[in-house]
Design an enzyme around this catalytic site. Structure first.
Site, PDB file in Angstrom:
ATOM      1  CG  ASP A 207      -1.893   1.121   1.281  1.00  0.00           C
ATOM      2  OD1 ASP A 207      -1.559   2.219   0.793  1.00  0.00           O
ATOM      3  OD2 ASP A 207      -2.995   0.944   1.828  1.00  0.00           O
ATOM      4  CE  LYS A 233      -3.623   8.962   2.120  1.00  0.00           C
ATOM      5  NZ  LYS A 233      -4.556   9.623   3.030  1.00  0.00           N
TER       6      LYS A 233
END
Length: 415
Positions: A207, A233
């Protein structure tokens, strides 16, 4: 400031401010800040939601008014909507160290984790019935992995990243790990752990939500099997922007998705009853792409043109070092403790400070224009996005943190 430090340095405030200005003046990435819509505050939450690139609204307006409003259905071909998932995947690929043709964009991180974990255990084959999952991971990864385990008849084994080597064995099918811990900012050893997973005969799933766009990843170089990540992000794709799935080329022919939608069919418009998977990364697609948010992401990725990920990493480490130094100088001993590793090899692009009064402190910081976030019960989290955060921002944030701590009554000091 660190777990083993109980005294503060005595660097004068003015010296730190002057240093910050000099560091910003010498920063080769400083000009990138003008590409983002920012106010006069200090935005240190790009590890939750990246700032808006200033050119994106006009690009989205074109998607809405011309591509959708005028061309309508023709845009699937004439505006390249149909090929967007792979095209945008190829733009993300250099940021995570992948060659073209291995990343497809679409769906959420959670959905892609599900695809990856199920596909990983199928790649691993029979005789292996355990899925190792980072016990400290972002909760959704654990939830999804548990659902994948139920579906495939496997057993979940929660394990701390430091204990993965000891937990690997002949029963291990897949290992799901976060590259950077969302709470502490600890960077895990992707090359070493991937090699260990392979040595055990298992499949590695990573991840990348808190690493892509902040530091080099090296998916191809380190032989990662499957990886997933979000784009809102450090990649600044916007709230809820689509995630991505990396399938190493060597696995694409056997990648068996648990969600075989029509978009991943070899002949999607044939509308046949039987499913035949497409070749390549297209196998990671499911249903109709979310075009508006996907093209918003594509526009946002323009800010990366000409940017070296190595330069981003160098600035990230310098920023977090400087912020920690400023906190050490300004904040009274015992009020905060860094839980982010001091060693560069173990640090992502955030600083997490344990603080007994974390909730009121973060609330007041935000009121004063320093936007970080809180991880309950006692962690103040500050994300440093090198494309738009500068050294003066780091110094100012630490100074305001000290001011706020002087106002908030101390509870139990931390050590």
């Amino acid at each position: 400031m660190s777990e083993n430090t109980t005294t503060t340095t005595t660097a004068p405030t003015e010296n730190l401010r002057e240093r910050a200005l000099k560091l910003d003046a010498a920063d080769p990435l400083a000009g990138r800040r003008a590409l983002f819509a920012l106010d006069d505050g200090v935005y240190l939450d790009g590890n939750s939601l990246g700032a808006l690139p200033v050119h994106v609204p006009a690009r989205v307006q074109d998607v809405l008014t011309r591509q959708w409003g005028e061309l309508r259905i023709r845009s699937w071909d004439e505006s390249g909507w149909w090929t967007a998932p792979e095209r945008i995947g190829d733009r993300i690929a250099p940021l995570v160290g992948a060659a073209a043709g291995q990343i497809v964009v679409g769906d959420s991180t959670s959905v892609n984790v599900f695809k990856a974990v199920v596909a990983a255990v199928r790649i691993a084959g029979e005789g292996r019935d355990e899925i190792l999952v980072d016990a400290t991971t972002f909760p959704t990864d654990g939830y999804i992995a548990s659902a994948a385990a139920r579906l495939t008849g496997h057993r979940i084994v929660p394990v701390a990243p430091a204990d993965v080597l000891a937990a690997l064995g002949p029963r291990t099918a897949a290992v799901l790990l976060n590259h950077v811990d969302y709470r502490s900012g600890r960077l895990h050893d992707l090359p070493g752990l991937t090699a260990a997973v392979h040595a055990a005969g298992a499949v590695a799933v990573w991840d990348l939500c808190h690493s892509a766009g902040a530091l080099p990843v090296g998916l191809d170089e380190h032989g990662v099997d499957l990886a997933v990540g979000c784009t809102y992000k450090y990649l600044n794709g916007g709230p809820g922007s689509p995630a991505y799935l990396y399938v190493a080329e060597r696995h694409q022919a056997v990648f068996d998705s648990p969600l075989p939608g029509w978009n991943s069919h070899a002949d999607p418009f044939g509308m046949t009853a039987g499913y035949a998977p497409a070749d390549g990364s297209v196998r990671g697609r499911v249903g109709t792409p979310d075009i508006v948010s996907m093209l918003t992401l594509e526009a946002a990725l323009d800010v990366w043109d000409g940017v070296s990920v190595d330069a981003v990493r160098a600035k990230s480490l310098a920023l977090t070092d400087f912020f920690l130094e400023c906190v050490e100088a300004y904040v009274p001993a015992g009020r905060v403790v860094s839980v982010t590793p001091a060693a560069h090899a173990e640090r992502g692009s955030q600083v997490a400070l344990r603080c007994a009064e974390a909730e009121p402190v973060m609330r007041r910081l935000i009121e004063r224009g320093v936007v970080g976030d809180l991880r309950r019960p006692d962690v103040l989290r500050f994300g440093f996005t090198p494309l738009y955060v500068g050294f003066a921002d780091a110094e100012r944030a630490a100074r305001i943190l000290a001011d706020v701590l002087a106002e908030v009554p101390a509870g139990n000091t931390v050590s």
